[in-house]
Design an enzyme around this catalytic site. Structure first.
Site, PDB file in Angstrom:
ATOM      1  N   ALA A  78       0.967  -1.181   0.031  1.00 38.41           N
ATOM      2  CA  ALA A  78      -0.137   0.027  -0.183  1.00 38.41           C
ATOM      3  C   ALA A  78       0.951   1.249  -0.013  1.00 38.41           C
ATOM      4  CB  ALA A  78      -0.916  -0.137   1.102  1.00 38.41           C
ATOM      5  N   GLY A 108       0.425  -4.930   0.875  1.00 35.51           N
ATOM      6  CA  GLY A 108      -0.592  -5.136   0.091  1.00 35.51           C
ATOM      7  C   GLY A 108      -0.247  -5.812  -1.396  1.00 35.51           C
ATOM      8  N   GLU A 116      -0.499  -9.419  -0.442  1.00 31.28           N
ATOM      9  CA  GLU A 116      -1.844  -9.726  -0.111  1.00 31.28           C
ATOM     10  C   GLU A 116      -2.798  -9.727  -1.642  1.00 31.28           C
ATOM     11  OE1 GLU A 116      -1.948  -6.351   2.554  1.00 31.28           O
ATOM     12  OE2 GLU A 116      -2.913  -7.902   4.233  1.00 31.28           O
ATOM     13  N   GLU A 145       4.236  -5.464   7.500  1.00 31.21           N
ATOM     14  CA  GLU A 145       3.449  -4.391   8.471  1.00 31.21           C
ATOM     15  C   GLU A 145       3.823  -4.018   9.983  1.00 31.21           C
ATOM     16  OE1 GLU A 145       2.504  -6.492   6.200  1.00 31.21           O
ATOM     17  OE2 GLU A 145       0.830  -5.413   4.818  1.00 31.21           O
TER      18      GLU A 145
HETATM   19  N1  DAK Z   1       4.617   3.178  -0.756  1.00 34.76           N
HETATM   20  C1  DAK Z   1       4.916   4.482  -1.695  1.00 34.76           C
HETATM   21  N2  DAK Z   1       5.995   4.596  -2.215  1.00 34.76           N
HETATM   22  C2  DAK Z   1       6.829   3.511  -2.443  1.00 34.76           C
HETATM   23  C3  DAK Z   1       6.520   2.246  -1.745  1.00 34.76           C
HETATM   24  C4  DAK Z   1       5.343   2.088  -0.792  1.00 34.76           C
HETATM   25  N3  DAK Z   1       4.933   1.007  -0.422  1.00 34.76           N
HETATM   26  N4  DAK Z   1       7.516   1.288  -2.013  1.00 34.76           N
HETATM   27  C5  DAK Z   1       8.333   2.117  -2.947  1.00 34.76           C
HETATM   28  N5  DAK Z   1       8.016   3.031  -2.833  1.00 34.76           N
HETATM   29  C6  DAK Z   1       8.755   4.298  -3.665  1.00 34.76           C
HETATM   30  C7  DAK Z   1       9.859   4.890  -2.983  1.00 34.76           C
HETATM   31  O1  DAK Z   1       9.485   5.822  -1.967  1.00 34.76           O
HETATM   32  C8  DAK Z   1      10.614   5.622  -4.002  1.00 34.76           C
HETATM   33  O2  DAK Z   1      10.220   6.487  -4.619  1.00 34.76           O
HETATM   34  P1  DAK Z   1      10.997   8.144  -4.725  1.00 34.76           P
HETATM   35  O3  DAK Z   1      11.931   8.192  -3.394  1.00 34.76           O
HETATM   36  O4  DAK Z   1      12.010   7.379  -5.886  1.00 34.76           O
HETATM   37  O5  DAK Z   1       9.956   9.311  -5.121  1.00 34.76           O
HETATM   38  C9  DAK Z   1      10.645   4.516  -5.332  1.00 34.76           C
HETATM   39  O6  DAK Z   1       9.217   3.782  -4.909  1.00 34.76           O
HETATM   40  C10 DAK Z   1      11.684   3.359  -5.379  1.00 34.76           C
HETATM   41  O7  DAK Z   1      11.834   2.812  -4.144  1.00 34.76           O
HETATM   42  P2  DAK Z   1      13.235   2.672  -3.376  1.00 34.76           P
HETATM   43  O8  DAK Z   1      14.095   3.980  -3.785  1.00 34.76           O
HETATM   44  O9  DAK Z   1      12.730   2.517  -2.061  1.00 34.76           O
HETATM   45  O10 DAK Z   1      13.540   1.482  -4.192  1.00 34.76           O
HETATM   46  P3  DAK Z   1      14.772   0.363  -3.514  1.00 34.76           P
HETATM   47  O11 DAK Z   1      15.172  -0.709  -4.630  1.00 34.76           O
HETATM   48  O12 DAK Z   1      15.939   0.999  -2.634  1.00 34.76           O
HETATM   49  O13 DAK Z   1      13.895  -0.436  -2.310  1.00 34.76           O
HETATM   50  C11 DAK Z   1      11.813  -1.650  -1.450  1.00 34.76           C
HETATM   51  C12 DAK Z   1      12.858  -1.299  -2.697  1.00 34.76           C
HETATM   52  C13 DAK Z   1      10.545  -2.232  -1.943  1.00 34.76           C
HETATM   53  C14 DAK Z   1      12.587  -2.610  -0.680  1.00 34.76           C
HETATM   54  C15 DAK Z   1      11.474  -0.476  -0.691  1.00 34.76           C
HETATM   55  O14 DAK Z   1      10.937   0.719  -1.601  1.00 34.76           O
HETATM   56  C16 DAK Z   1      10.562  -0.601   0.358  1.00 34.76           C
HETATM   57  O15 DAK Z   1      10.835  -1.204   1.440  1.00 34.76           O
HETATM   58  N6  DAK Z   1       9.304  -0.234   0.148  1.00 34.76           N
HETATM   59  C17 DAK Z   1       8.393  -0.123   1.162  1.00 34.76           C
HETATM   60  C18 DAK Z   1       7.678  -1.683   1.153  1.00 34.76           C
HETATM   61  C19 DAK Z   1       6.847  -1.894   2.167  1.00 34.76           C
HETATM   62  O16 DAK Z   1       6.954  -1.722   3.469  1.00 34.76           O
HETATM   63  N7  DAK Z   1       5.676  -2.075   1.733  1.00 34.76           N
HETATM   64  C20 DAK Z   1       4.415  -2.700   2.641  1.00 34.76           C
HETATM   65  C21 DAK Z   1       3.735  -1.316   2.915  1.00 34.76           C
HETATM   66  S1  DAK Z   1       2.547  -1.695   4.080  1.00 34.76           S
HETATM   67  C22 DAK Z   1      -4.710  -1.258   5.724  1.00 34.76           C
HETATM   68  C23 DAK Z   1      -4.667  -1.997   4.538  1.00 34.76           C
HETATM   69  C24 DAK Z   1      -3.535  -2.303   4.130  1.00 34.76           C
HETATM   70  C25 DAK Z   1      -2.452  -1.885   4.349  1.00 34.76           C
HETATM   71  C26 DAK Z   1      -2.142  -1.167   5.337  1.00 34.76           C
HETATM   72  C27 DAK Z   1      -3.169  -0.739   5.896  1.00 34.76           C
HETATM   73  N8  DAK Z   1      -5.853  -0.561   6.285  1.00 34.76           N
HETATM   74  C28 DAK Z   1      -6.713  -1.817   6.862  1.00 34.76           C
HETATM   75  C29 DAK Z   1      -5.927   0.594   6.713  1.00 34.76           C
HETATM   76  C30 DAK Z   1      -1.157  -2.693   3.745  1.00 34.76           C
HETATM   77  C31 DAK Z   1       0.096  -1.979   4.098  1.00 34.76           C
HETATM   78  C32 DAK Z   1       1.093  -2.200   3.397  1.00 34.76           C
HETATM   79  O17 DAK Z   1       1.294  -2.599   2.246  1.00 34.76           O
END
Ligand code: DAK
Length: 259
Positions: free
Chosen positions: A64, A109, A112, A132
């Site tokens: 997400a 997400g 998921e 998460e």
């Molecule tokens: N959201 C927003 N932007 C993201 C992103 C994300 N999840 N993942 C990557 N990006 C963006 C980065 O900010 C970066 O943007 P710029 O800085 O270039 O503008 C660009 O994508 C490239 O990412 P990186 O520079 O970080 O690339 P790397 O190769 O260094 O790293 C990575 C790749 C996938 C390991 C890293 O980007 C990362 O850790 N991303 C976050 C992964 C993550 O934690 N995803 C899970 C998110 S939590 C809910 C329902 C659902 C959910 C929550 C609540 N409710 C019931 C309310 C779901 C939650 C989730 O999915």
């Protein structure tokens, strides 16, 4: 649709989440476009199977959108969660079969989303995880429920509690994906799989999906009745008549008509 591309290829459709600059992270727009994509797929009786993938060579969906989520209030968080859950549940129960082609990061997400598809295959570069709890939240788009049903509860708990990512080979080992391919072979393999499914009688395939999905929610006595009813419904179809006639006449069946 601006963030989801939809391409029709014969009897299959390929949907691509398309926000490569944000590694295809799911914001509200993507969720709305996924819904619109499913409206279009469901309105087209010629589409018998759907492949879902992510744009670019790095990511399926990196979760997400953390930027969009970071400032949500409790009520907004609930609304965002409901929007996602409605879309994911709709995907899971979409009448036609779905194949996730996971071409890189499938985190939060993203993991998921692929778990809402019927079948998952991935590239050897794929990375799966539910990060998460490291962000102070629980998986919110069905991760606690679908992961525990797809792999063992103990393995699901380990992945979710530790927030550690796993690579493609480990995803294969625990049964999260059915097969791993070199990245360049992933989409041809996904399309071939969807085409193989699409060549079978579409109504029968859809009935199998319904039987498996519904049957897993109830006890075996009820499940077997669900199967009986869906089995019976096939005998009202032209495709059943053609399939069985072709066998008895020792010929190849005509292409199925979805009737
Ligand atoms: N959201 C927003 N932007 C993201 C992103 C994300 N999840 N993942 C990557 N990006 C963006 C980065 O900010 C970066 O943007 P710029 O800085 O270039 O503008 C660009 O994508 C490239 O990412 P990186 O520079 O970080 O690339 P790397 O190769 O260094 O790293 C990575 C790749 C996938 C390991 C890293 O980007 C990362 O850790 N991303 C976050 C992964 C993550 O934690 N995803 C899970 C998110 S939590 C809910 C329902 C659902 C959910 C929550 C609540 N409710 C019931 C309310 C779901 C939650 C989730 O999915």
């Amino acid at each position: 649709m601006t963030t989801v591309l939809l391409e029709k290829k014969g009897h299959i459709a390929v949907a691509t989440v398309n926000r490569p600059k944000a590694l295809n992270a799911l914001n509200s727009q993507v969720l709305e476009d996924l819904n619109e994509m499913m409206d279009q797929v469901c309105a087209d009786p010629e589409i018998y199977a759907l492949v879902l993938t992510g744009s670019g060579e790095k990511s399926f969906v990196a979760g997400a959108d953390i930027g969009e989520m970071s400032t949500l209030t409790k009520m907004e968080g609930e609304a965002f969660g409901k929007k996602g859950n409605d879309v994911f549940r709709r995907l899971e129960t979409l009448p036609i079969p779905t194949v996730a082609a996971v071409n890189g990061f499938a985190l939060g997400g993203g993991c998921e989303l692929c778990m809402s598809c019927d079948i998952r295959i991935c590239s050897d570069t794929a990375v799966f995880g539910q990060p998460e709890v490291g962000l102070g939240i629980t998986p919110g788009f069905g991760g606690t429920q679908r992961l525990a049903r797809l792999v063992s509860p103990g393995m699901a708990k380990q992945l979710i509690y530790t927030a550690k990512n796993i690579k493609a080979d480990e995803a294969l080992r625990i049964g999260l994906v059915n097969a791993v391919y070199p990245l360049e072979e992933l989409m041809p393999a996904a399309e071939k799989l969807a085409e193989t499914i699409a060549k079978n009688a579409p109504i029968a395939v859809r009935a199998c999906k319904e039987a498996i999905n519904q049957g897993l929610q109830v006890d075996m006595d009820q499940a077997i009745v669900i199967e009986e009813k869906l089995f019976g419904s096939c005998f009202e179809t032209a495709d059943q008549k053609e399939g069985m006639s072709a066998f008895l006449e020792k010929r190849k069946h005509e292409p199925y008509q979805n009737k």
